[in-house]
Design an enzyme around this catalytic site. Structure first.
Site, mmCIF file in Angstrom:
data_model
loop_
_atom_site.group_PDB
_atom_site.id
_atom_site.type_symbol
_atom_site.label_atom_id
_atom_site.label_comp_id
_atom_site.label_asym_id
_atom_site.label_seq_id
_atom_site.Cartn_x
_atom_site.Cartn_y
_atom_site.Cartn_z
ATOM 1 N N PRO A 10 0.789 -1.223 0.000
ATOM 2 C CG PRO A 10 -0.227 -1.167 2.088
ATOM 3 C CD PRO A 10 0.458 -2.098 1.137
ATOM 4 C CG ASN A 11 -0.317 4.356 1.207
ATOM 5 O OD1 ASN A 11 -1.252 4.911 0.647
ATOM 6 N ND2 ASN A 11 -0.431 3.803 2.399
ATOM 7 N NE ARG A 18 4.018 6.848 1.123
ATOM 8 C CZ ARG A 18 4.190 5.670 1.736
ATOM 9 N NH1 ARG A 18 4.644 4.613 1.052
ATOM 10 N NH2 ARG A 18 3.900 5.529 2.995
ATOM 11 C CE1 TYR A 23 8.698 5.431 2.734
ATOM 12 C CE2 TYR A 23 7.110 7.234 2.858
ATOM 13 C CZ TYR A 23 7.627 6.059 3.360
ATOM 14 O OH TYR A 23 7.083 5.503 4.488
ATOM 15 C CG ASN A 74 8.271 -1.691 0.720
ATOM 16 O OD1 ASN A 74 7.649 -1.756 1.780
ATOM 17 N ND2 ASN A 74 8.881 -0.590 0.323
ATOM 18 C CB ALA A 77 1.387 0.581 6.744
ATOM 19 C CG HIS A 80 4.805 -1.515 10.547
ATOM 20 N ND1 HIS A 80 6.161 -1.775 10.615
ATOM 21 C CD2 HIS A 80 4.669 -0.517 9.628
ATOM 22 C CE1 HIS A 80 6.800 -0.944 9.784
ATOM 23 N NE2 HIS A 80 5.914 -0.176 9.171
ATOM 24 C CG ASP A 87 -0.156 -17.023 8.785
ATOM 25 O OD1 ASP A 87 0.871 -17.268 9.452
ATOM 26 O OD2 ASP A 87 -1.302 -16.983 9.279
ATOM 27 C CD GLU A 98 9.797 -6.856 6.091
ATOM 28 O OE1 GLU A 98 9.120 -7.884 6.304
ATOM 29 O OE2 GLU A 98 10.010 -5.992 6.955
ATOM 30 C CG HIS A 100 10.918 -1.683 5.158
ATOM 31 N ND1 HIS A 100 9.571 -1.681 4.921
ATOM 32 C CD2 HIS A 100 11.179 -2.797 5.868
ATOM 33 C CE1 HIS A 100 9.037 -2.752 5.488
ATOM 34 N NE2 HIS A 100 9.992 -3.450 6.060
ATOM 35 C CB SER A 102 12.053 5.081 5.039
ATOM 36 O OG SER A 102 11.140 4.199 5.671
ATOM 37 N NE ARG A 107 9.546 6.964 8.514
ATOM 38 C CZ ARG A 107 8.639 6.636 7.573
ATOM 39 N NH1 ARG A 107 8.858 5.607 6.778
ATOM 40 N NH2 ARG A 107 7.545 7.343 7.439
ATOM 41 N NE ARG A 111 6.602 5.100 9.878
ATOM 42 C CZ ARG A 111 5.514 5.108 9.090
ATOM 43 N NH1 ARG A 111 5.240 4.099 8.307
ATOM 44 N NH2 ARG A 111 4.710 6.155 9.097
HETATM 45 C C1 DQA Z 1 7.954 1.507 4.006
HETATM 46 C C2 DQA Z 1 7.985 1.796 5.509
HETATM 47 C C3 DQA Z 1 6.616 1.551 6.129
HETATM 48 O O1 DQA Z 1 6.653 1.821 7.513
HETATM 49 C C4 DQA Z 1 5.599 2.459 5.484
HETATM 50 O O2 DQA Z 1 4.314 2.208 6.008
HETATM 51 C C5 DQA Z 1 5.595 2.384 4.001
HETATM 52 C C6 DQA Z 1 6.876 2.274 3.297
HETATM 53 C C7 DQA Z 1 9.299 1.828 3.328
HETATM 54 O O3 DQA Z 1 9.481 1.416 2.188
HETATM 55 O O4 DQA Z 1 10.133 2.530 3.916
HETATM 56 O O5 DQA Z 1 4.559 2.489 3.348
HETATM 57 O O6 DQA Z 1 7.724 0.108 3.833
#
Ligand code: DQA
Length: 145
Positions: A10-11, A18, A23, A74, A77, A80, A87, A98, A100, A102, A107, A111
């Site tokens: 997401p996002n 954003r 980012y 990735n 959110a 978390h 699963d 995995e 990220h 950032s 942070r 997170r």
């Molecule tokens: C993220 C870090 C997450 O905490 C956040 O919710 C994201 C992006 C990152 O790529 O740094 O959406 O996964």
């Protein structure tokens, strides 16, 4: 050639819009192009992005049936709190890294916790887009293959 799926949650479709201070100013399409440019010749890459937990889970299941060799994820959110995605990663038994963009450790406190990382072979954080390339390299190392 190894088949690797790159999943963004997401996002992450909002990259370049954003929180640019966190980012960066490159878009999601820019991320895909960047990864293809760096490793597109060495591995068979597929890309998936969704803002929906179930769609991400369906994509992970598909990786099993389509016999992918590795997954870079990735989970945004969902990292978390999504035990369902954790699963799913466990269910498919495909080496998963995995990523990220950032540095999640420097942070907000929430997170620092990843429920999905324990199902992965590694977690890479705070390296921007390069983290995805590093994740692919980890997955293509013989010992992880
Ligand atoms: C993220 C870090 C997450 O905490 C956040 O919710 C994201 C992006 C990152 O790529 O740094 O959406 O996964």
């Amino acid at each position: 050639m190894k088949k690797i799926m790159v999943v963004n949650g997401p996002n992450l479709n909002m990259l370049g819009i954003r929180e640019k201070n966190i980012y960066g100013d490159k878009t999601y399409d820019g991320l895909v192009e960047f990864i293809k440019q760096k490793r597109g010749e060495a591995v068979e890459l597929s890309f998936f992005q969704s803002n929906c937990e179930g769609a991400i889970i369906d994509c992970l299941h598909e990786c099993y049936f389509e016999k992918y060799d590795g997954v870079v994820i990735n989970p945004g959110a969902y990292t978390h709190y999504s035990y369902a995605i954790m699963d799913a990663i466990k269910a498919i038994s495909i080496p998963t890294v995995e990523v990220h963009i950032s540095d999640v450790d420097s942070r907000e406190a929430f997170r620092k916790i990843s429920v999905t990382a324990p199902a992965c072979i590694a977690q890479i954080k705070g390296k921007g887009f390069d983290g995805y390339v590093e994740a692919i390299d980890l997955l293509t190392e013989e010992k992880n293959g």
